[in-house]
Design a protein around this motif. Structure first.
Motif, PDB file in Angstrom:
ATOM      1  N   PHE A 108       2.158   4.494  12.329  1.00  0.00           N
ATOM      2  CA  PHE A 108       2.104   3.509  11.256  1.00  0.00           C
ATOM      3  C   PHE A 108       0.658   3.169  10.935  1.00  0.00           C
ATOM      4  CE2 PHE A 108       6.395   3.061  12.650  1.00  0.00           C
ATOM      5  CZ  PHE A 108       7.112   2.612  11.552  1.00  0.00           C
ATOM      6  N   VAL A 109       0.418   2.761   9.692  1.00  0.00           N
ATOM      7  CA  VAL A 109      -0.900   2.299   9.279  1.00  0.00           C
ATOM      8  C   VAL A 109      -0.759   0.908   8.670  1.00  0.00           C
ATOM      9  CG1 VAL A 109      -1.876   4.599   8.923  1.00  0.00           C
ATOM     10  CG2 VAL A 109      -0.723   3.439   7.038  1.00  0.00           C
ATOM     11  N   GLN A 110      -1.879   0.221   8.609  1.00  0.00           N
ATOM     12  CA  GLN A 110      -1.909  -1.136   8.069  1.00  0.00           C
ATOM     13  C   GLN A 110      -2.154  -1.091   6.571  1.00  0.00           C
ATOM     14  OE1 GLN A 110      -1.752  -3.971  10.366  1.00  0.00           O
ATOM     15  NE2 GLN A 110      -1.126  -4.859   8.426  1.00  0.00           N
ATOM     16  N   GLY A 111      -1.429  -1.911   5.831  1.00  0.00           N
ATOM     17  CA  GLY A 111      -1.631  -2.020   4.397  1.00  0.00           C
ATOM     18  C   GLY A 111      -1.447  -3.456   3.949  1.00  0.00           C
ATOM     19  N   THR A 112      -1.464  -3.647   2.635  1.00  0.00           N
ATOM     20  CA  THR A 112      -1.325  -4.978   2.060  1.00  0.00           C
ATOM     21  C   THR A 112      -0.282  -4.951   0.956  1.00  0.00           C
ATOM     22  OG1 THR A 112      -3.642  -5.463   2.508  1.00  0.00           O
ATOM     23  CG2 THR A 112      -2.550  -6.842   0.876  1.00  0.00           C
ATOM     24  N   LEU A 113       0.636  -5.928   0.985  1.00  0.00           N
ATOM     25  CA  LEU A 113       1.617  -6.113  -0.078  1.00  0.00           C
ATOM     26  C   LEU A 113       1.136  -7.252  -0.962  1.00  0.00           C
ATOM     27  CD1 LEU A 113       4.553  -5.712  -1.308  1.00  0.00           C
ATOM     28  CD2 LEU A 113       5.162  -7.664   0.108  1.00  0.00           C
ATOM     29  N   THR A 114       0.921  -6.969  -2.244  1.00  0.00           N
ATOM     30  CA  THR A 114       0.591  -8.005  -3.211  1.00  0.00           C
ATOM     31  C   THR A 114       1.871  -8.381  -3.933  1.00  0.00           C
ATOM     32  OG1 THR A 114      -1.643  -7.133  -3.480  1.00  0.00           O
ATOM     33  CG2 THR A 114      -0.817  -8.596  -5.220  1.00  0.00           C
ATOM     34  N   VAL A 115       2.258  -9.646  -3.857  1.00  0.00           N
ATOM     35  CA  VAL A 115       3.527 -10.114  -4.406  1.00  0.00           C
ATOM     36  C   VAL A 115       3.470 -10.119  -5.935  1.00  0.00           C
ATOM     37  CG1 VAL A 115       5.123 -12.069  -4.518  1.00  0.00           C
ATOM     38  CG2 VAL A 115       3.991 -11.500  -2.351  1.00  0.00           C
TER      39      VAL A 115
ATOM     40  N   PRO B 224       0.220  -8.896   5.014  1.00  0.00           N
ATOM     41  CA  PRO B 224       0.033  -7.664   5.780  1.00  0.00           C
ATOM     42  C   PRO B 224       1.358  -6.945   5.989  1.00  0.00           C
ATOM     43  CG  PRO B 224      -0.109  -9.574   7.231  1.00  0.00           C
ATOM     44  CD  PRO B 224       0.016 -10.091   5.828  1.00  0.00           C
ATOM     45  N   VAL B 225       1.322  -5.625   5.865  1.00  0.00           N
ATOM     46  CA  VAL B 225       2.487  -4.781   6.102  1.00  0.00           C
ATOM     47  C   VAL B 225       2.042  -3.554   6.885  1.00  0.00           C
ATOM     48  CG1 VAL B 225       3.772  -5.513   4.043  1.00  0.00           C
ATOM     49  CG2 VAL B 225       2.223  -3.575   3.890  1.00  0.00           C
ATOM     50  N   VAL B 226       2.999  -2.887   7.488  1.00  0.00           N
ATOM     51  CA  VAL B 226       2.764  -1.597   8.134  1.00  0.00           C
ATOM     52  C   VAL B 226       3.744  -0.603   7.537  1.00  0.00           C
ATOM     53  CG1 VAL B 226       1.855  -2.573  10.276  1.00  0.00           C
ATOM     54  CG2 VAL B 226       4.298  -2.166  10.067  1.00  0.00           C
ATOM     55  N   TYR B 227       3.350   0.666   7.539  1.00  0.00           N
ATOM     56  CA  TYR B 227       4.202   1.716   6.974  1.00  0.00           C
ATOM     57  C   TYR B 227       3.733   3.062   7.497  1.00  0.00           C
ATOM     58  CZ  TYR B 227       0.196   2.280   3.914  1.00  0.00           C
ATOM     59  OH  TYR B 227      -1.075   2.465   3.442  1.00  0.00           O
ATOM     60  N   LYS B 228       4.590   4.077   7.333  1.00  0.00           N
ATOM     61  CA  LYS B 228       4.213   5.433   7.686  1.00  0.00           C
ATOM     62  C   LYS B 228       3.493   6.041   6.487  1.00  0.00           C
ATOM     63  CE  LYS B 228       7.715   6.308  11.111  1.00  0.00           C
ATOM     64  NZ  LYS B 228       8.770   7.184  11.599  1.00  0.00           N
ATOM     65  N   PRO B 229       2.351   6.675   6.696  1.00  0.00           N
ATOM     66  CA  PRO B 229       1.607   7.255   5.583  1.00  0.00           C
ATOM     67  C   PRO B 229       2.481   8.197   4.752  1.00  0.00           C
ATOM     68  CG  PRO B 229       0.290   7.335   7.576  1.00  0.00           C
ATOM     69  CD  PRO B 229       1.668   6.887   7.974  1.00  0.00           C
ATOM     70  N   GLY B 230       2.411   8.033   3.439  1.00  0.00           N
ATOM     71  CA  GLY B 230       3.190   8.857   2.523  1.00  0.00           C
ATOM     72  C   GLY B 230       4.630   8.418   2.370  1.00  0.00           C
ATOM     73  N   LYS B 231       5.069   7.431   3.161  1.00  0.00           N
ATOM     74  CA  LYS B 231       6.452   6.964   3.125  1.00  0.00           C
ATOM     75  C   LYS B 231       6.520   5.448   3.045  1.00  0.00           C
ATOM     76  CE  LYS B 231       8.101  10.851   5.826  1.00  0.00           C
ATOM     77  NZ  LYS B 231       8.877  11.268   6.985  1.00  0.00           N
ATOM     78  N   ALA B 232       5.589   4.852   2.327  1.00  0.00           N
ATOM     79  CA  ALA B 232       5.523   3.397   2.275  1.00  0.00           C
ATOM     80  C   ALA B 232       6.803   2.787   1.721  1.00  0.00           C
ATOM     81  CB  ALA B 232       4.319   2.945   1.440  1.00  0.00           C
ATOM     82  N   VAL B 233       7.386   3.391   0.695  1.00  0.00           N
ATOM     83  CA  VAL B 233       8.580   2.818   0.063  1.00  0.00           C
ATOM     84  C   VAL B 233       9.750   2.737   1.032  1.00  0.00           C
ATOM     85  CG1 VAL B 233      10.309   3.180  -1.751  1.00  0.00           C
ATOM     86  CG2 VAL B 233       7.888   3.518  -2.251  1.00  0.00           C
ATOM     87  N   SER B 234       9.905   3.734   1.895  1.00  0.00           N
ATOM     88  CA  SER B 234      11.073   3.768   2.777  1.00  0.00           C
ATOM     89  C   SER B 234      10.819   3.259   4.188  1.00  0.00           C
ATOM     90  CB  SER B 234      11.619   5.197   2.854  1.00  0.00           C
ATOM     91  OG  SER B 234      10.644   6.067   3.406  1.00  0.00           O
ATOM     92  N   SER B 235       9.557   3.030   4.577  1.00  0.00           N
ATOM     93  CA  SER B 235       9.308   2.669   5.975  1.00  0.00           C
ATOM     94  C   SER B 235       8.546   1.360   6.161  1.00  0.00           C
ATOM     95  CB  SER B 235       8.512   3.790   6.665  1.00  0.00           C
ATOM     96  OG  SER B 235       7.205   3.885   6.131  1.00  0.00           O
ATOM     97  N   TRP B 236       8.229   0.643   5.095  1.00  0.00           N
ATOM     98  CA  TRP B 236       7.373  -0.535   5.224  1.00  0.00           C
ATOM     99  C   TRP B 236       8.092  -1.701   5.885  1.00  0.00           C
ATOM    100  CZ3 TRP B 236       7.629  -5.412   2.910  1.00  0.00           C
ATOM    101  CH2 TRP B 236       8.659  -5.600   1.984  1.00  0.00           C
ATOM    102  N   GLN B 237       7.289  -2.517   6.563  1.00  0.00           N
ATOM    103  CA  GLN B 237       7.773  -3.737   7.210  1.00  0.00           C
ATOM    104  C   GLN B 237       6.651  -4.773   7.165  1.00  0.00           C
ATOM    105  OE1 GLN B 237       9.004  -2.941  11.242  1.00  0.00           O
ATOM    106  NE2 GLN B 237       9.850  -0.979  10.668  1.00  0.00           N
TER     107      GLN B 237
END
Length: 128
Positions: free
Chosen positions: A37-44, A97-110
Motif C-alpha cells: 500500500f502507498v499513502q495518498g490524499t482524498l480531497t472531499v 489521508p488514505v492508503v491504496y494499492k498503486p494502480g488500484k486506488a478505486v478498488s483498494s482505498w481505505q
C-alpha cells in the motif's frame, strides 16, 4: 438431513473465504506493515448531511472525492466514514489521508495512514 449438511458446508466455505480475505488486508486497522500500500490524499468533493448520532455516539458519513498520490492517476471514489460525536464533519475541499494499492486506488482505498517505517537495526555506515 441433506439440506442441513449442505447449508453447514456452505457456511464453512463462506467462513474460510472471509478469513482468507481478511488475512490479505493488513491495512484495515493499520495492523502490520501495510505491505503493498502507498499513502495518498482524498480531497472531499461531496459529503452527506450530518444525521443524529446513534446510541454509541457515532454517525455515518458518506463522502465522495478524488484520491491523488503515487502510483495512480487522480481517482474519483466514494465511501463511508464513521465519526464519533464531537469529531468535525468533513467539508467539501477538506483533505483526508488514505492508503491504496498503486494502480488500484478505486478498488483498494481505505481511510487511514501507513505506520511509520521501522527503525534501522544497525547504524548507517555512510553517515557521520
Amino acid at each position: 438431513m441433506w439440506i442441513a449438511i449442505t447449508i453447514a458446508a456452505l457456511l464453512a466455505v463462506l467462513a474460510v473465504v472471509m478469513i482468507m480475505q481478511m488475512r490479505g488486508r493488513p491495512v484495515g486497522g493499520m495492523r502490520g506493515t501495510g505491505a503493498g500500500f502507498v499513502q495518498g490524499t482524498l480531497t472531499v468533493t461531496g459529503v452527506s448531511d450530518r444525521p443524529d448520532g446513534d446510541s454509541k455516539g457515532q454517525s455515518f458519513c458518506t463522502v465522495s472525492g478524488t484520491i491523488v498520490g503515487p502510483g495512480t492517476e487522480p481517482a474519483e471514489v466514494y465511501g463511508t466514514m464513521v465519526l464519533d460525536d464531537g469529531q468535525p464533519w468533513p467539508q467539501i475541499g477538506s483533505d483526508h489521508p488514505v492508503v491504496y494499492k498503486p494502480g488500484k486506488a478505486v478498488s483498494s482505498w481505505q481511510f487511514g495512514e501507513l505506520p511509520p517505517p521501522a527503525p534501522l537495526d544497525h547504524p548507517d555506515p555512510f553517515t557521520k
